[in-house]
Motif scaffolding. Structure first.
Motif, PDB file in Angstrom:
ATOM      1  N   ASP A  52       6.792   1.418   9.829  1.00 62.36           N
ATOM      2  CA  ASP A  52       6.735   2.793   9.349  1.00 62.36           C
ATOM      3  C   ASP A  52       7.353   3.736  10.383  1.00 62.36           C
ATOM      4  OD1 ASP A  52       5.950   4.967   7.635  1.00 62.36           O
ATOM      5  OD2 ASP A  52       4.192   5.274   8.898  1.00 62.36           O
ATOM      6  N   ASN A  63       4.939  -1.169   3.241  1.00 57.41           N
ATOM      7  CA  ASN A  63       4.603   0.251   3.266  1.00 57.41           C
ATOM      8  C   ASN A  63       5.437   0.889   2.154  1.00 57.41           C
ATOM      9  OD1 ASN A  63       3.163  -0.085   5.778  1.00 57.41           O
ATOM     10  ND2 ASN A  63       5.118   0.002   6.848  1.00 57.41           N
ATOM     11  N   ALA A  99      -4.291   2.783   4.728  1.00 56.45           N
ATOM     12  CA  ALA A  99      -3.167   2.853   5.676  1.00 56.45           C
ATOM     13  C   ALA A  99      -3.668   2.808   7.116  1.00 56.45           C
ATOM     14  CB  ALA A  99      -2.333   4.106   5.427  1.00 56.45           C
ATOM     15  N   TYR A 128       6.530   4.115   0.124  1.00 57.96           N
ATOM     16  CA  TYR A 128       6.546   5.572   0.291  1.00 57.96           C
ATOM     17  C   TYR A 128       6.358   6.252  -1.059  1.00 57.96           C
ATOM     18  CZ  TYR A 128       7.745   4.157   4.887  1.00 57.96           C
ATOM     19  OH  TYR A 128       7.680   3.553   6.119  1.00 57.96           O
ATOM     20  N   CYS A 130       5.027   9.274   8.526  1.00 61.02           N
ATOM     21  CA  CYS A 130       4.813   8.246   9.561  1.00 61.02           C
ATOM     22  C   CYS A 130       3.478   8.412  10.279  1.00 61.02           C
ATOM     23  CB  CYS A 130       5.968   8.248  10.576  1.00 61.02           C
ATOM     24  SG  CYS A 130       7.579   7.880   9.865  1.00 61.02           S
ATOM     25  N   ALA A 145       3.018  -3.372  10.877  1.00 60.49           N
ATOM     26  CA  ALA A 145       3.302  -2.528   9.711  1.00 60.49           C
ATOM     27  C   ALA A 145       3.477  -1.071  10.142  1.00 60.49           C
ATOM     28  CB  ALA A 145       2.195  -2.659   8.670  1.00 60.49           C
ATOM     29  N   CYS A 196       2.122   4.927   1.250  1.00 57.00           N
ATOM     30  CA  CYS A 196       2.223   5.711   2.488  1.00 57.00           C
ATOM     31  C   CYS A 196       2.819   7.074   2.172  1.00 57.00           C
ATOM     32  CB  CYS A 196       3.200   5.047   3.472  1.00 57.00           C
ATOM     33  SG  CYS A 196       2.610   3.591   4.289  1.00 57.00           S
ATOM     34  N   HIS A 205       0.852  -1.184   0.000  1.00 59.59           N
ATOM     35  CA  HIS A 205       0.000   0.000   0.000  1.00 59.59           C
ATOM     36  C   HIS A 205       0.889   1.235   0.000  1.00 59.59           C
ATOM     37  CE1 HIS A 205       0.255   1.471   4.298  1.00 59.59           C
ATOM     38  NE2 HIS A 205       0.902   0.322   4.354  1.00 59.59           N
ATOM     39  N   MET A 221       0.004   7.176   8.749  1.00 62.88           N
ATOM     40  CA  MET A 221      -0.960   6.105   8.463  1.00 62.88           C
ATOM     41  C   MET A 221      -2.309   6.434   9.097  1.00 62.88           C
ATOM     42  SD  MET A 221       1.541   2.720   8.575  1.00 62.88           S
ATOM     43  CE  MET A 221       0.275   1.565   8.055  1.00 62.88           C
ATOM     44  N   LYS A 272      -2.832   0.043   9.849  1.00 61.35           N
ATOM     45  CA  LYS A 272      -2.295   0.450  11.160  1.00 61.35           C
ATOM     46  C   LYS A 272      -3.067  -0.227  12.296  1.00 61.35           C
ATOM     47  CE  LYS A 272      -1.799   4.776  13.792  1.00 61.35           C
ATOM     48  NZ  LYS A 272      -1.928   6.251  13.644  1.00 61.35           N
TER      49      LYS A 272
END
Length: 155
Positions: free
Chosen positions: A49, A79, A35, A81, A28, A45, A24, A22, A30, A39
């Motif tokens: 992150d 995750n 997301a 970015y 940091c 996960a 992100c 997914h 989520m 979380k």
């Protein structure tokens, strides 16, 4: 790219994928969308992150990973970015970062069953028609499936 409708997270829990990816932001958080669901359901996960540098734009195009073990099944949450932040209207997706994330996924998880949502095209506001070729090119030859979200009717 194969396409399914359903709940990516439930499909992973049911054993349909070895890896789910997914998008992100680099902050940091989520805090919204899939997301946030990740979380809540897979705090491992979120911990991955959180272990990355908050606000570091050098994370764009990179990944952090968490191994998930539930009810005798295991899979990886990636995750990816793909955007700097979440604030404001319009496109926040970084197309080069999306390509970089997919390249990193292929390098690390070649031969695995990979599931993903419309990375970069939801809350990030990216153009899905522009994102599809990036994913297709970087994951060429891999078993990857787009899961278009439909909530489980069972509640």
């Amino acid at each position: 790219m194969k396409t399914l409708t359903g709940d990516l997270l439930q499909l992973a829990l049911d054993g349909a994928f070895d890896v789910i990816v997914h998008g992100c932001n680099c902050q940091c958080q989520m805090g919204k969308g899939i997301a946030l669901s990740i979380k809540r359901l897979f705090p491992e996960a979120f911990a991955a992150d959180q272990a990355s540098a908050k606000g570091d734009m050098a994370k764009l195009g990179t990944i952090s990973v968490a191994e998930i073990h539930r009810d005798g099944r295991s899979f990886i949450v990636v995750n990816g970015y793909t955007q700097c932040h979440w604030r404001g209207e319009g496109n926040k997706a970084d197309y080069a970062a999306i390509a970089g994330v997919m390249k990193a996924v292929k390098a690390r998880f070649k031969g695995k069953r990979i599931g993903h949502p419309k990375i970069g095209a939801g809350l990030a506001g990216g153009d899905w028609a522009r994102i599809v070729p990036l994913i297709e090119e970087e994951l060429a030859g891999e078993d990857h499936t787009l899961v278009e979200f439909v909530a489980d009717a069972r509640g």
